[in-house]
Write an enzyme that holds these catalytic residues in place. Structure first.
Site, PDB file in Angstrom:
ATOM      1  N   SER A  99       0.823  -1.210   0.000  1.00 22.74           N
ATOM      2  CA  SER A  99       0.000   0.000   0.000  1.00 22.74           C
ATOM      3  C   SER A  99       0.861   1.265   0.000  1.00 22.74           C
ATOM      4  O   SER A  99       0.399   2.322  -0.391  1.00 22.74           O
ATOM      5  CB  SER A  99      -0.950   0.002   1.191  1.00 22.74           C
ATOM      6  N   TYR A 100       2.118   1.163   0.440  1.00 14.31           N
ATOM      7  CA  TYR A 100       3.075   2.260   0.316  1.00 14.31           C
ATOM      8  C   TYR A 100       4.444   1.647   0.058  1.00 14.31           C
ATOM      9  O   TYR A 100       4.743   0.542   0.513  1.00 14.31           O
ATOM     10  CB  TYR A 100       3.081   3.191   1.534  1.00 14.31           C
ATOM     11  N   LEU A 103       9.761  -0.692   2.398  1.00 19.44           N
ATOM     12  CA  LEU A 103       9.618  -2.064   2.879  1.00 19.44           C
ATOM     13  C   LEU A 103       9.123  -2.089   4.325  1.00 19.44           C
ATOM     14  O   LEU A 103       9.689  -1.428   5.195  1.00 19.44           O
ATOM     15  CB  LEU A 103      10.933  -2.834   2.776  1.00 19.44           C
ATOM     16  N   HIS A 104       8.064  -2.831   4.535  1.00 17.94           N
ATOM     17  CA  HIS A 104       7.486  -3.007   5.862  1.00 17.94           C
ATOM     18  C   HIS A 104       6.930  -4.415   5.958  1.00 17.94           C
ATOM     19  O   HIS A 104       6.555  -5.023   4.966  1.00 17.94           O
ATOM     20  CB  HIS A 104       6.414  -1.956   6.155  1.00 17.94           C
ATOM     21  N   VAL A 105       6.910  -4.927   7.184  1.00 14.02           N
ATOM     22  CA  VAL A 105       6.458  -6.290   7.441  1.00 14.02           C
ATOM     23  C   VAL A 105       5.306  -6.234   8.435  1.00 14.02           C
ATOM     24  O   VAL A 105       5.373  -5.527   9.448  1.00 14.02           O
ATOM     25  CB  VAL A 105       7.617  -7.158   8.000  1.00 14.02           C
TER      26      VAL A 105
END
Length: 164
Positions: A99-100, A103-105
């Site tokens: 969604s953005y 990098l995110h978990v």
């Protein structure tokens, strides 16, 4: 900008559950804004990596394995320490498409049907680590299927290109 404000502690610094400050392999773990933190049934946290050049799953190579392993291990340890929820009770994944693009978990309670946690969009972090360990450029080569809603701008671009 929201992500950078958290990483630079200009916003939500009081909400940080865990931080590894290492610029290459570190991250910040914060509760997702969708979670009110009142119950564990819908536990939802996000790990935001410090490295800004990694935008999505497509950018990952074996070079990023130390970072990904840190997020997996330290994220689980921080959650069990703070909330008493074991790693075996968590779904830990990345979205593709995200969604953005930073990098995110996602860390969610296993029983919680979080938006985007289904197989079409969620790639389990443990699987991502294994895939990169086998082939450093796995995510540059692999075809990745993902759903799009009819009102999403990316869907319109696929339509215009005659791909839908």
């Amino acid at each position: 900008q929201w992500v950078y404000n958290i990483l630079e502690k200009k916003a939500e610094a009081d909400r940080i559950i865990h931080e590894n400050p290492d610029p290459s392999n570190g991250f910040v773990l914060v509760p997702d804004l969708k979670w009110n933190q009142n119950q564990l049934d819908d536990l939802y946290l996000i790990a935001l990596v410090h490295r800004r050049e990694i935008k999505s799953l497509r950018d990952l190579t074996a070079e990023h394995l130390p970072l990904l392993r840190n997020v997996l291990q330290e994220g689980k340890e921080a959650i069990v320490k703070r909330f008493g929820v074991l790693g075996s009770q968590l779904r830990i994944y990345l979205h593709y498409q995200p969604s953005y693009h930073h990098l995110h978990v996602h860390f969610t309670a296993l029983g919680y049907d979080a938006p985007g946690s289904s197989v079409e969009r969620a790639h389990l972090l443990a699987d991502v680590i294994d895939n990169l360990a086998m082939d450093s450029t796995y995510y540059q080569k692999r075809a990745l299927t993902f759903p799009l809603r009819a009102d999403e701008p990316l869907f319109k671009k696929f339509q215009e290109a005659g791909k839908v």
